[in-house]
Structure formats: C-alpha cells, structure tokens
Design an enzyme around this catalytic site. Sequence first.
Site, PDB file in Angstrom:
ATOM      1  N   ASP A  39      -9.168   7.284   8.248  1.00  0.00           N
ATOM      2  CA  ASP A  39     -10.132   6.262   7.845  1.00  0.00           C
ATOM      3  C   ASP A  39     -10.224   5.186   8.907  1.00  0.00           C
ATOM      4  OD1 ASP A  39     -11.898   5.048   5.767  1.00  0.00           O
ATOM      5  OD2 ASP A  39     -10.351   3.490   5.730  1.00  0.00           O
ATOM      6  N   THR A  43      -4.678   5.730   7.025  1.00  0.00           N
ATOM      7  CA  THR A  43      -5.579   4.703   6.497  1.00  0.00           C
ATOM      8  C   THR A  43      -5.109   3.315   6.933  1.00  0.00           C
ATOM      9  OG1 THR A  43      -4.295   4.689   4.429  1.00  0.00           O
ATOM     10  CG2 THR A  43      -6.299   6.029   4.465  1.00  0.00           C
ATOM     11  N   SER A  44      -4.314   3.257   8.000  1.00  0.00           N
ATOM     12  CA  SER A  44      -3.711   1.998   8.416  1.00  0.00           C
ATOM     13  C   SER A  44      -4.412   1.400   9.627  1.00  0.00           C
ATOM     14  CB  SER A  44      -2.227   2.202   8.687  1.00  0.00           C
ATOM     15  OG  SER A  44      -1.573   0.970   8.883  1.00  0.00           O
ATOM     16  N   ARG A  45      -4.036   1.819  10.833  1.00  0.00           N
ATOM     17  CA  ARG A  45      -4.677   1.348  12.056  1.00  0.00           C
ATOM     18  C   ARG A  45      -4.828   2.531  13.013  1.00  0.00           C
ATOM     19  NH1 ARG A  45      -6.250  -2.234   9.562  1.00  0.00           N
ATOM     20  NH2 ARG A  45      -6.105  -4.490   9.907  1.00  0.00           N
ATOM     21  N   GLU A  63     -12.794   2.270  16.998  1.00  0.00           N
ATOM     22  CA  GLU A  63     -13.751   2.186  15.899  1.00  0.00           C
ATOM     23  C   GLU A  63     -14.709   1.000  16.000  1.00  0.00           C
ATOM     24  OE1 GLU A  63     -11.961  -0.038  12.106  1.00  0.00           O
ATOM     25  OE2 GLU A  63     -10.800   1.744  12.613  1.00  0.00           O
ATOM     26  N   ILE A  75       0.836  -1.199   0.000  1.00  0.00           N
ATOM     27  CA  ILE A  75       0.000   0.000   0.000  1.00  0.00           C
ATOM     28  C   ILE A  75       0.872   1.250   0.000  1.00  0.00           C
ATOM     29  CG2 ILE A  75      -1.730   1.318   1.274  1.00  0.00           C
ATOM     30  CD1 ILE A  75      -2.769  -1.388   2.351  1.00  0.00           C
ATOM     31  N   HIS A  97     -13.536   3.456   7.869  1.00  0.00           N
ATOM     32  CA  HIS A  97     -12.805   2.277   7.404  1.00  0.00           C
ATOM     33  C   HIS A  97     -13.270   1.876   6.001  1.00  0.00           C
ATOM     34  CE1 HIS A  97     -10.023  -0.793   9.324  1.00  0.00           C
ATOM     35  NE2 HIS A  97     -10.064  -1.103   8.047  1.00  0.00           N
ATOM     36  N   ASP A 134      10.929   3.024   6.825  1.00  0.00           N
ATOM     37  CA  ASP A 134      10.503   1.639   7.022  1.00  0.00           C
ATOM     38  C   ASP A 134      11.671   0.888   7.635  1.00  0.00           C
ATOM     39  OD1 ASP A 134       9.250  -0.879   6.937  1.00  0.00           O
ATOM     40  OD2 ASP A 134       8.249  -0.407   5.051  1.00  0.00           O
TER      41      ASP A 134
END
Length: 332
Positions: A259, A233-235, A264, A156, A296, A175
């Site tokens: 997101d 948009t991950s966690r 959530e 992603i 999500h 990373d």
Amino acid sequence: MKTLFFSAKPYDKISFNTHNSNPHLQLEYLETHLGPHIVNAVEDGTFAVCVFVNDRLTPEVIEVLAAKGVKVIALRCAGFNNVHLETAKKYGIRVCRVPAYSPEAVAEHAVAMLLTLNRKTHKAYNRVREQNFSLNGLLGFNLHGKTVGVVGTGKIGEAFCKIMMGFGCKVIAYDIVSDPELAAAGVSYCNFETLLQQSDIISLHCPLTPDNRYLINKANIAQMKKGVTIINTSRGALINTGDVIEGLKTGQIAYLGIDVYEQEEKLFFKDLSGSIIDDDAIQRLMSFPNVLVTGHQAFFTEEALKQIAVTTLSSITALANGEEPDAQRMLA
C-alpha cells in the site's frame, strides 16, 4: 490564526472543516505537496502548516518556514521520516503528529490485501463479470495454521496480530520493545532472523528510520521461506524494490501486497489514468499477477479521517493557547 494545508484532497477539506470548532482557526488548503518549489507561497505570519506523508520538510524548507513566522508543523499522520526534526528544534518550531488514528483501519487493510492475494478474489471478480466461472488458476491456501511474522507491534501491529490469531495463525513478532500484553495473548517474540526463517507471511508495521531502511533486501529475502508472502502497509522504503522484484522472479516471494512505495510521491493520490508513468519499477511490479498495489489507501476510513482531523486541530489549538498536547503527539 491561519493554518495552511498541503497535499490537501477534497476529503481532507470536508473532514477538517466539519470538525473545526475553533472560530479563530482559519484553514486554507493547497493541493500541491510542500517542498522547496512552493514553500515561498506560505504567507508571513502563518501560524501552522499541516502536512502529510509525501510533503518534504527539509532543513531548507523549515528555514523558510521559520523566517515567515510559522510556529507549528502539524503532521496529519503518524510517521515523521519526512521532517528534519533537528532543524525544527533549532528554529523553535513545534512539530506534532497523530500517533494513533484508528489503527484497525490499517490493520484491516493489510488483512484485506492478504486475503485478496491468497484467494485471488480480484481475479475471480473480473473473471465472473465476463461470465467465466472456471476455477482454474484461482487455487489459494488456508491462513489457518500458517506462521505470520509481524515486524513492529505498535498500535497497528497489535491490531494485526489479534486479527491473525483470530484466523488460527501462529503469530510471531519482532520489535525493539516487546508488548507483554500481546505476549500473554499468544504472540511469540523472536529475533528478526528467526522471524524471516519461520514466517509463511510477513507483514510490516514499523516506522521508517535510518536504521531499518531497506529492511527487506536481497540478503534478508534469501533467509525467508521459499514462497513467502510479504505485506507492507507501513512505509515504502522499508522494501528495496529491485531486490523484491528479483525475489518475485525467482519465486522466493510468492505474493506481494504493498500500500506504500518508495517513490510514491510522484504517483499516489493522483489520477494518472491518462498519463505515461515513467517509473519502471512500479510498472514492473504491477505486471506481476501475484502482486497487489493500492495507493496508500490503508488509512482511508471514515473513523480514521475523523480522528486525524480532531487530533490535529486540538493539537494546533493547544499550542496556540500556550498549552502542551499529549506527549505522544509531540515530536519537537
């Protein structure tokens, strides 16, 4: 051979039923999430349970599943922070996931959130519908030439990097393991502190682990450029919500697009339009004019749903036949 789905929505039923080509695989669906409150509803002899991001497979839940003869926990998502893998291994339950399902779906949603916040298209849409064509309050900024920091360059993150380079952005990334192909394409890898200090926009694309919980916190926000944009948009638990709210109040964070949200499971995938939401943090976030929240939704494309169904069903079938699915799918 029965597979019991939890957190199942109508689109899950349609997709999995459509792509189930195994006549011996019986699919049943429950709308509730899996947790201690419902685990005893799993019938003895059920071969697999299929779960999603907000199902909670604690050691206690997995112990009950093992006692009922469950052989497989199939995650229809990439993340697995909600499954206690050591307990699954202890009881010999195999755990599989969908490591990559249309990574472009999530990357494109992250870009959509960024552009919506940047150019205020959501506000313009509502304004024009009321016959208000004024541009006051809609001033945005160019993405071209901005420095975009990408945290996590898996499938992603890689897709997001390529899109941002297409906008003419300078892309830097952090990373644990760098991607030589991305580096050759123009992505500059750096340490996390450098990314925080240099980025105009920061987008999170890493899995949630015990080591990176609250990666975005008060101390790290203080290192960022004033007026930074953050997209997640991950966690949800990658972000300390309270610290981000303070950053928004002071203007250190100019825009926030999420997101995902740490709490959530109490909110997302439900219609709460007639309810009083007692989560003060999400209510506070949604009160900011420079915050965009989606529920999500990033994964939710036709292509992704098909890939999720096909991959999950093929993994369950392979394990039932005593075969090993692709190693990237297997967690235990």
